[in-house]
Motif scaffolding. Structure first.
Motif, PDB file in Angstrom:
ATOM      1  N   TYR A 294      10.624  -2.271  16.853  1.00 36.77           N
ATOM      2  CA  TYR A 294       9.609  -2.394  17.908  1.00 36.77           C
ATOM      3  C   TYR A 294       8.719  -1.155  17.939  1.00 36.77           C
ATOM      4  O   TYR A 294       7.503  -1.255  18.030  1.00 36.77           O
ATOM      5  CB  TYR A 294      10.298  -2.618  19.254  1.00 36.77           C
ATOM      6  N   SER A 295       9.315   0.011  17.840  1.00 34.24           N
ATOM      7  CA  SER A 295       8.557   1.262  17.871  1.00 34.24           C
ATOM      8  C   SER A 295       7.683   1.419  16.633  1.00 34.24           C
ATOM      9  O   SER A 295       6.575   1.945  16.716  1.00 34.24           O
ATOM     10  CB  SER A 295       9.505   2.448  17.985  1.00 34.24           C
ATOM     11  N   ALA A 296       8.176   0.972  15.484  1.00 29.05           N
ATOM     12  CA  ALA A 296       7.393   1.061  14.251  1.00 29.05           C
ATOM     13  C   ALA A 296       6.159   0.172  14.304  1.00 29.05           C
ATOM     14  O   ALA A 296       5.196   0.407  13.582  1.00 29.05           O
ATOM     15  CB  ALA A 296       8.256   0.693  13.049  1.00 29.05           C
ATOM     16  N   CYS A 297       6.179  -0.824  15.173  1.00 32.14           N
ATOM     17  CA  CYS A 297       5.069  -1.767  15.279  1.00 32.14           C
ATOM     18  C   CYS A 297       4.013  -1.326  16.289  1.00 32.14           C
ATOM     19  O   CYS A 297       3.166  -2.124  16.687  1.00 32.14           O
ATOM     20  CB  CYS A 297       5.584  -3.151  15.665  1.00 32.14           C
ATOM     21  N   ALA A 298       4.040  -0.058  16.722  1.00 28.97           N
ATOM     22  CA  ALA A 298       3.025   0.444  17.649  1.00 28.97           C
ATOM     23  C   ALA A 298       1.637   0.224  17.046  1.00 28.97           C
ATOM     24  O   ALA A 298       0.706  -0.176  17.732  1.00 28.97           O
ATOM     25  CB  ALA A 298       3.259   1.916  17.947  1.00 28.97           C
ATOM     26  N   ALA A 299       1.508   0.480  15.771  1.00 28.33           N
ATOM     27  CA  ALA A 299       0.322   0.114  15.007  1.00 28.33           C
ATOM     28  C   ALA A 299       0.777  -1.019  14.086  1.00 28.33           C
ATOM     29  O   ALA A 299       1.921  -1.036  13.655  1.00 28.33           O
ATOM     30  CB  ALA A 299      -0.179   1.293  14.192  1.00 28.33           C
ATOM     31  N   SER A 300      -0.097  -1.954  13.798  1.00 30.06           N
ATOM     32  CA  SER A 300       0.290  -3.087  12.957  1.00 30.06           C
ATOM     33  C   SER A 300       0.878  -2.596  11.643  1.00 30.06           C
ATOM     34  O   SER A 300       0.312  -1.735  10.985  1.00 30.06           O
ATOM     35  CB  SER A 300      -0.914  -3.980  12.669  1.00 30.06           C
ATOM     36  N   GLN A 301       2.040  -3.140  11.306  1.00 26.18           N
ATOM     37  CA  GLN A 301       2.754  -2.770  10.087  1.00 26.18           C
ATOM     38  C   GLN A 301       3.182  -4.049   9.372  1.00 26.18           C
ATOM     39  O   GLN A 301       3.458  -5.052  10.015  1.00 26.18           O
ATOM     40  CB  GLN A 301       4.021  -1.978  10.428  1.00 26.18           C
ATOM     41  N   SER A 302       3.276  -3.968   8.055  1.00 25.30           N
ATOM     42  CA  SER A 302       3.812  -5.104   7.312  1.00 25.30           C
ATOM     43  C   SER A 302       5.340  -5.060   7.395  1.00 25.30           C
ATOM     44  O   SER A 302       5.926  -4.035   7.741  1.00 25.30           O
ATOM     45  CB  SER A 302       3.363  -5.053   5.850  1.00 25.30           C
ATOM     46  N   ILE A 303       5.967  -6.176   7.082  1.00 23.99           N
ATOM     47  CA  ILE A 303       7.431  -6.244   7.078  1.00 23.99           C
ATOM     48  C   ILE A 303       7.998  -5.186   6.125  1.00 23.99           C
ATOM     49  O   ILE A 303       8.971  -4.506   6.446  1.00 23.99           O
ATOM     50  CB  ILE A 303       7.903  -7.658   6.665  1.00 23.99           C
ATOM     51  N   ALA A 304       7.367  -5.019   4.965  1.00 25.35           N
ATOM     52  CA  ALA A 304       7.833  -4.030   3.986  1.00 25.35           C
ATOM     53  C   ALA A 304       7.717  -2.613   4.541  1.00 25.35           C
ATOM     54  O   ALA A 304       8.616  -1.787   4.352  1.00 25.35           O
ATOM     55  CB  ALA A 304       7.039  -4.163   2.687  1.00 25.35           C
ATOM     56  N   GLU A 305       6.614  -2.312   5.235  1.00 21.45           N
ATOM     57  CA  GLU A 305       6.432  -0.979   5.807  1.00 21.45           C
ATOM     58  C   GLU A 305       7.453  -0.705   6.910  1.00 21.45           C
ATOM     59  O   GLU A 305       7.952   0.412   7.043  1.00 21.45           O
ATOM     60  CB  GLU A 305       5.020  -0.825   6.361  1.00 21.45           C
ATOM     61  N   ILE A 306       7.777  -1.730   7.684  1.00 18.53           N
ATOM     62  CA  ILE A 306       8.784  -1.575   8.737  1.00 18.53           C
ATOM     63  C   ILE A 306      10.138  -1.261   8.108  1.00 18.53           C
ATOM     64  O   ILE A 306      10.865  -0.394   8.581  1.00 18.53           O
ATOM     65  CB  ILE A 306       8.864  -2.847   9.608  1.00 18.53           C
ATOM     66  N   GLY A 307      10.474  -1.962   7.032  1.00 16.69           N
ATOM     67  CA  GLY A 307      11.727  -1.705   6.345  1.00 16.69           C
ATOM     68  C   GLY A 307      11.799  -0.282   5.820  1.00 16.69           C
ATOM     69  O   GLY A 307      12.817   0.393   5.943  1.00 16.69           O
ATOM     70  N   ALA A 308      10.689   0.202   5.250  1.00 13.74           N
ATOM     71  CA  ALA A 308      10.657   1.570   4.726  1.00 13.74           C
ATOM     72  C   ALA A 308      10.755   2.587   5.860  1.00 13.74           C
ATOM     73  O   ALA A 308      11.450   3.597   5.732  1.00 13.74           O
ATOM     74  CB  ALA A 308       9.390   1.792   3.923  1.00 13.74           C
ATOM     75  N   ALA A 309      10.083   2.326   6.972  1.00 13.66           N
ATOM     76  CA  ALA A 309      10.077   3.275   8.092  1.00 13.66           C
ATOM     77  C   ALA A 309      11.434   3.360   8.784  1.00 13.66           C
ATOM     78  O   ALA A 309      11.836   4.424   9.235  1.00 13.66           O
ATOM     79  CB  ALA A 309       9.004   2.882   9.102  1.00 13.66           C
ATOM     80  N   THR A 310      12.138   2.247   8.868  1.00 19.05           N
ATOM     81  CA  THR A 310      13.410   2.223   9.590  1.00 19.05           C
ATOM     82  C   THR A 310      14.612   2.448   8.693  1.00 19.05           C
ATOM     83  O   THR A 310      15.694   2.747   9.185  1.00 19.05           O
ATOM     84  CB  THR A 310      13.599   0.881  10.319  1.00 19.05           C
ATOM     85  N   GLY A 311      14.443   2.264   7.390  1.00 19.71           N
ATOM     86  CA  GLY A 311      15.570   2.400   6.472  1.00 19.71           C
ATOM     87  C   GLY A 311      16.479   1.194   6.460  1.00 19.71           C
ATOM     88  O   GLY A 311      17.568   1.233   5.902  1.00 19.71           O
ATOM     89  N   LEU A 312      16.037   0.086   7.056  1.00 22.85           N
ATOM     90  CA  LEU A 312      16.823  -1.149   7.076  1.00 22.85           C
ATOM     91  C   LEU A 312      16.467  -2.009   5.867  1.00 22.85           C
ATOM     92  O   LEU A 312      15.326  -1.982   5.406  1.00 22.85           O
ATOM     93  CB  LEU A 312      16.540  -1.943   8.351  1.00 22.85           C
ATOM     94  N   PRO A 313      17.408  -2.792   5.365  1.00 21.95           N
ATOM     95  CA  PRO A 313      17.102  -3.712   4.268  1.00 21.95           C
ATOM     96  C   PRO A 313      16.064  -4.752   4.701  1.00 21.95           C
ATOM     97  O   PRO A 313      15.993  -5.138   5.877  1.00 21.95           O
ATOM     98  CB  PRO A 313      18.436  -4.392   3.970  1.00 21.95           C
ATOM     99  N   LEU A 314      15.268  -5.203   3.754  1.00 17.09           N
ATOM    100  CA  LEU A 314      14.184  -6.141   4.038  1.00 17.09           C
ATOM    101  C   LEU A 314      14.687  -7.424   4.696  1.00 17.09           C
ATOM    102  O   LEU A 314      14.066  -7.934   5.632  1.00 17.09           O
ATOM    103  CB  LEU A 314      13.430  -6.456   2.749  1.00 17.09           C
ATOM    104  N   GLY A 315      15.816  -7.942   4.241  1.00 22.52           N
ATOM    105  CA  GLY A 315      16.371  -9.159   4.836  1.00 22.52           C
ATOM    106  C   GLY A 315      16.738  -8.966   6.300  1.00 22.52           C
ATOM    107  O   GLY A 315      16.482  -9.835   7.139  1.00 22.52           O
ATOM    108  N   ALA A 316      17.327  -7.820   6.621  1.00 16.91           N
ATOM    109  CA  ALA A 316      17.687  -7.533   8.015  1.00 16.91           C
ATOM    110  C   ALA A 316      16.434  -7.371   8.865  1.00 16.91           C
ATOM    111  O   ALA A 316      16.380  -7.835  10.009  1.00 16.91           O
ATOM    112  CB  ALA A 316      18.551  -6.278   8.094  1.00 16.91           C
ATOM    113  N   VAL A 317      15.401  -6.741   8.305  1.00 13.20           N
ATOM    114  CA  VAL A 317      14.140  -6.578   9.038  1.00 13.20           C
ATOM    115  C   VAL A 317      13.542  -7.940   9.355  1.00 13.20           C
ATOM    116  O   VAL A 317      13.081  -8.183  10.465  1.00 13.20           O
ATOM    117  CB  VAL A 317      13.146  -5.699   8.244  1.00 13.20           C
ATOM    118  N   ARG A 318      13.571  -8.849   8.379  1.00 12.16           N
ATOM    119  CA  ARG A 318      13.022 -10.186   8.613  1.00 12.16           C
ATOM    120  C   ARG A 318      13.751 -10.902   9.744  1.00 12.16           C
ATOM    121  O   ARG A 318      13.128 -11.533  10.602  1.00 12.16           O
ATOM    122  CB  ARG A 318      13.111 -11.018   7.330  1.00 12.16           C
ATOM    123  N   VAL A 319      15.069 -10.834   9.752  1.00 15.04           N
ATOM    124  CA  VAL A 319      15.848 -11.498  10.803  1.00 15.04           C
ATOM    125  C   VAL A 319      15.547 -10.884  12.161  1.00 15.04           C
ATOM    126  O   VAL A 319      15.290 -11.591  13.140  1.00 15.04           O
ATOM    127  CB  VAL A 319      17.363 -11.426  10.487  1.00 15.04           C
TER     128      VAL A 319
END
Length: 128
Positions: free
Chosen positions: A67-92
């Protein structure tokens, strides 16, 4: 006044999410055993946080980091990189947040009607 979380707060939330997880936590424990999102979320889909002061309350550390990473529009891939979470977990988790109305998933370019796009281009050209 309603406000989004700041980008600085997003990195702090991501660090908190990483710190609260032991070194080798399986992604399915973060998502409650789910492996797929209810929405089709490609890595290029843009996500932005909803402007509401109370949207960050009651979230898990991983959800809050997203939620915090989305303060500015981010892609799913960018959110995964910023949070360190796997892409599949980010999608869920993004799917859960979108269903709860805490983030907005913007339509992919392929989902926008070609006729609507051409009409917007024509309107823009007419305004020149």
């Amino acid at each position: 006044m309603l406000r989004r979380p700041s980008p600085e707060h997003a990195s702090a939330a991501a660090q908190l999410a990483r710190a609260r997880r032991p070194g080798r936590v399986r992604p399915f424990t973060v998502t409650g055993g789910r492996t797929g999102a209810q929405l089709h979320l490609g890595a290029e889909r843009l996500v932005s946080a909803v402007d509401d002061a109370h949207c960050g309350r009651g979230l898990s550390p991983e959800e809050y980091a997203i939620y915090s990473a989305c303060a500015a529009s981010q892609s799913i891939a960018e959110i995964g990189a910023a949070t360190g979470l796997p892409l599949g977990a980010v999608r869920v988790l993004v799917g859960d947040l979108a269903k709860a109305g805490r983030v907005v998933v913007h339509p992919a370019a392929s989902e926008v009607s070609k006729v609507a796009l051409l009409e917007r281009v024509l309107d823009g050209l007419n305004r020149l």
